[in-house]
Design a protein around this motif. Structure first.
Motif, short mmCIF file in Angstrom:
data_model
loop_
_atom_site.label_atom_id
_atom_site.label_comp_id
_atom_site.label_asym_id
_atom_site.label_seq_id
_atom_site.Cartn_x
_atom_site.Cartn_y
_atom_site.Cartn_z
N VAL A 182 -36.00 43.61 20.99
CA VAL A 182 -34.55 44.44 21.04
C VAL A 182 -33.81 44.64 19.97
N THR A 183 -34.11 43.67 19.02
CA THR A 183 -33.60 44.18 17.45
C THR A 183 -34.30 45.12 16.90
N ALA A 184 -35.60 45.57 17.07
CA ALA A 184 -36.25 46.44 16.40
C ALA A 184 -36.00 47.53 16.84
N ILE A 185 -35.53 47.87 18.18
CA ILE A 185 -34.89 49.22 18.82
C ILE A 185 -34.03 49.87 18.07
N PRO A 186 -33.24 49.24 17.46
CA PRO A 186 -32.10 50.16 16.85
C PRO A 186 -32.56 50.48 15.42
N GLU A 381 -29.28 25.47 15.64
CA GLU A 381 -30.38 24.97 16.23
C GLU A 381 -30.39 25.58 17.86
N GLY A 382 -31.65 25.29 18.30
CA GLY A 382 -31.89 25.82 19.30
C GLY A 382 -32.50 27.46 19.49
N ALA A 383 -33.06 27.71 20.45
CA ALA A 383 -34.23 28.95 20.53
C ALA A 383 -33.13 30.33 20.13
N VAL A 384 -32.26 30.85 20.81
CA VAL A 384 -31.48 31.99 20.38
C VAL A 384 -30.99 31.88 18.78
N PRO A 385 -30.05 30.82 18.57
CA PRO A 385 -29.84 30.85 17.21
C PRO A 385 -30.66 31.05 16.02
N LEU A 386 -31.76 30.17 16.13
CA LEU A 386 -32.68 30.33 15.25
C LEU A 386 -33.68 31.52 15.37
N ALA A 387 -33.89 32.29 16.34
CA ALA A 387 -34.23 33.39 16.58
C ALA A 387 -33.67 34.54 15.78
N LEU A 388 -32.32 34.32 15.88
CA LEU A 388 -31.45 35.30 15.28
C LEU A 388 -31.35 35.10 13.77
N VAL A 389 -31.62 33.82 13.22
CA VAL A 389 -31.79 33.59 11.81
C VAL A 389 -33.04 34.55 11.30
N VAL A 390 -34.21 34.49 12.31
CA VAL A 390 -35.51 35.10 11.93
C VAL A 390 -35.04 36.61 11.70
N MET A 391 -34.29 36.91 12.52
CA MET A 391 -34.03 38.55 12.57
C MET A 391 -33.03 38.80 11.10
N ALA A 392 -32.23 38.10 10.86
CA ALA A 392 -31.55 38.28 9.56
C ALA A 392 -32.57 38.36 8.48
N ILE A 393 -33.30 37.15 8.42
CA ILE A 393 -34.42 37.34 7.32
C ILE A 393 -35.11 38.50 7.34
N LEU A 432 -31.05 52.07 5.36
CA LEU A 432 -30.60 51.91 6.49
C LEU A 432 -30.93 51.08 7.79
N GLN A 433 -32.23 50.91 7.83
CA GLN A 433 -33.15 50.00 8.97
C GLN A 433 -32.54 48.60 8.76
N GLY A 434 -32.48 48.38 7.54
CA GLY A 434 -32.15 46.87 7.21
C GLY A 434 -30.62 46.62 7.32
N VAL A 435 -29.85 47.61 6.96
CA VAL A 435 -28.44 47.24 7.28
C VAL A 435 -28.00 47.44 8.80
N THR A 436 -28.65 48.43 9.30
CA THR A 436 -28.62 48.56 10.97
C THR A 436 -28.94 47.06 11.41
N THR A 437 -30.11 46.77 11.04
CA THR A 437 -30.73 45.23 11.80
C THR A 437 -29.76 43.99 11.65
N ILE A 438 -29.14 44.09 10.71
CA ILE A 438 -28.29 42.85 10.06
C ILE A 438 -27.17 42.98 10.70
N ILE A 443 -24.08 41.01 15.61
CA ILE A 443 -23.31 41.59 17.16
C ILE A 443 -24.09 40.56 18.31
N LEU A 444 -25.14 40.27 18.20
CA LEU A 444 -26.02 39.59 18.96
C LEU A 444 -25.52 38.15 18.72
N TRP A 445 -25.24 37.72 17.70
CA TRP A 445 -25.03 36.37 17.57
C TRP A 445 -23.64 36.06 18.18
N THR A 446 -22.64 37.24 17.84
CA THR A 446 -21.37 37.08 18.53
C THR A 446 -21.34 37.08 20.02
N ILE A 447 -22.25 37.67 20.50
CA ILE A 447 -22.44 37.76 22.03
C ILE A 447 -23.34 36.62 22.73
#
Length: 449
Positions: A182-186, A381-393, A432-438, A443-447
């Motif tokens: 999902v994150t790779a799409i934008p 901790e947990g699946a979604v928060p840690l997955a979003l940390v991987v996305m930020a990295i 632009l890809q990096g800035v868009t992704t973070i 946004i995903l974290w907030t939701i």
């Protein structure tokens, strides 16, 4: 003082890799030993931490990396990558050639390294550019940014897997794959628009040369007898489906037979091995040359990634055992807790490392080891928060590709762009890809969190 030593250790790794051109494996090991000794750890504990860190990471993700690499080699050598490209071109149509190339790159780079994916699809890209009468630079950037998006964000690419293992999220790969896709799409979309709006204005010598030999149909035929669409996509789709089913079974709980079977088949190690066996059906024949030879090539390709990943694990374990977790636990981090702002920390660290030494995989590995001790203090901790940390990295590991990145030179050389034009097209696109992704990750974290 401990944080100063960590910073010096990271700078040492970057200097050894980027300036002295030492292999990242040795650079990370040197950094790990320097960190341990400089922080005052007993010498015996330094050695123990290095060994435990290396071995611990290999225990959790070593086979996954090897299996993913073998699948990528077979997809490349069997023509399956070309079949996937042809299917996408047929579905998207030739009126949107840049979009087709972006989607092709997006799919192919899930198991295949972006460098290899760009090379094996280069002739197809040039032939389609000639046929559609569009700029080769535009097609190159569309393909490169599509490849780049999933390369840094979606397992079973080794970088995201290593990052997941370092922060203790190896059991959540199903969630990481889903959120990564999902994150790779934008990220891919912004790369596509940059290719259409900016790179299309860049002219390379081959644009003005009438190459009668470069015919789209002939390029497709030159690949030989390609496997069926079902066989081509199966080695990628099957492991993802199995890991997803296993993740759902784990969330739902239960100890019945079906749930246990789904958990077993959905474990990343088993799912990727099943993907390897599915890839065997792509081979024209089963003999020593294919079953042993191609697997051997996969092992050779996986070896440097395993070593770099393991050395990153060793570096991370030394940092953890140096007492940094105790220091962090005593700090007031309330300002960062509960919001998405803290995601900027791994993003900027990874971006600095990527820009300094060029390797996205190394940036993912090193950054994840550095931020791992920070996460428990922030309650991440947990699946979604840690997955979003991987996305930020991963977002940071995109930012930016330039002259010290092998992928930059692959794109430049196989497209015919000048270095100055490649900075305008490829480097700016990755920024632009990096800035868009973070931004999207926050946004995903907030939701979701």
């Amino acid at each position: 003082m401990l944080f100063v030593i960590i910073a010096i250790s990271v700078v040492l790794v970057v200097l050894l890799t980027a300036v002295l051109k030492l292999h990242p494996f040795l650079s990370l090991l040197i950094g790990a030993f320097f960190m341990g000794i400089a922080s005052g750890m007993p010498l015996a504990d330094v050695v123990l931490s290095v060994n435990e860190g290396f071995g611990g990471l290999m225990t959790s993700i070593g086979i996954v990396i090897v299996a993913g690499t073998i699948i990528g080699v077979i997809l490349e050598k069997s023509g399956a990558a070309y079949r996937m490209a042809e299917v996408v071109l047929r579905l998207i149509g030739e009126k949107r050639p840049q979009l087709a190339m972006s989607i092709i790159g997006f799919i192919v780079s899930i198991p295949v390294f972006c460098d290899s994916g760009f090379i094996i699809l280069s002739s197809l890209k040039k032939a389609l550019a000639k046929r559609a009468k569009v700029s080769i630079a535009s097609m190159s950037v569309a393909l490169a940014t599509g490849l780049y998006a999933t390369h840094t964000l979606v397992p079973p690419t080794p970088g995201p897997i290593a990052a997941a293992g370092n922060i203790g999220a190896e059991n959540y790969l199903g969630t990481i794959i889903l959120i990564g896709l999902v994150t790779a799409i934008p990220a891919a979309i912004v790369g596509y628009f940059w290719a259409v709006k900016v790179a299309s204005k860049i002219e390379v010598p081959e644009d003005t040369v009438k190459n009668g030999d470069l015919n789209y149909e002939e390029v497709i035929k030159s690949f030989g007898e390609m496997p069926s669409t079902f066989k081509a996509f199966l080695p990628i789709v099957l492991p993802v489906v199995l890991i997803g089913a296993g993740s759902i079974a784990s969330v739902l709980g239960g100890e019945d037979l079906l749930t246990n079977i789904l958990k077993f088949l959905g474990s990343p190690t088993v799912a990727l091995l099943i993907g390897v066996f599915a890839a065997f059906f792509l081979l024209p024949k089963w003999n020593e040359e294919t079953l042993s030879g191609l697997v051997g090539q996969g092992l050779v390709s996986a070896a440097p990634i395993l070593l770099i990943t393991g050395a990153g694990g060793a570096f991370g374990r030394v940092i953890t055992n140096s007492g940094v977790a105790d220091v962090i636990s005593g700090m007031d981090l309330s300002a960062l807790a509960g919001g998405s702002v803290f995601l900027l920390i791994p993003f900027f660290i990874a971006a600095a490392l990527k820009t300094a030494q060029g390797s996205s995989t190394a940036a993912l590995v090193i950054t994840s080891t550095l931020v791992a001790p920070l996460l428990p203090s922030l309650g991440v901790e947990g699946a979604v928060p840690l997955a979003l940390v991987v996305m930020a990295i991963g977002a940071g590991a995109m930012t930016v590709s330039h002259v010290n990145d092998s992928f930059f030179w692959v794109v430049t050389q196989f497209s015919g762009m000048k270095v100055t034009d490649a900075y305008k097209a490829q480097t700016a696109a990755t920024l632009l890809q990096g800035v868009t992704t973070i931004v999207f990750t926050m946004i995903l974290w907030t939701i979701l969190v």
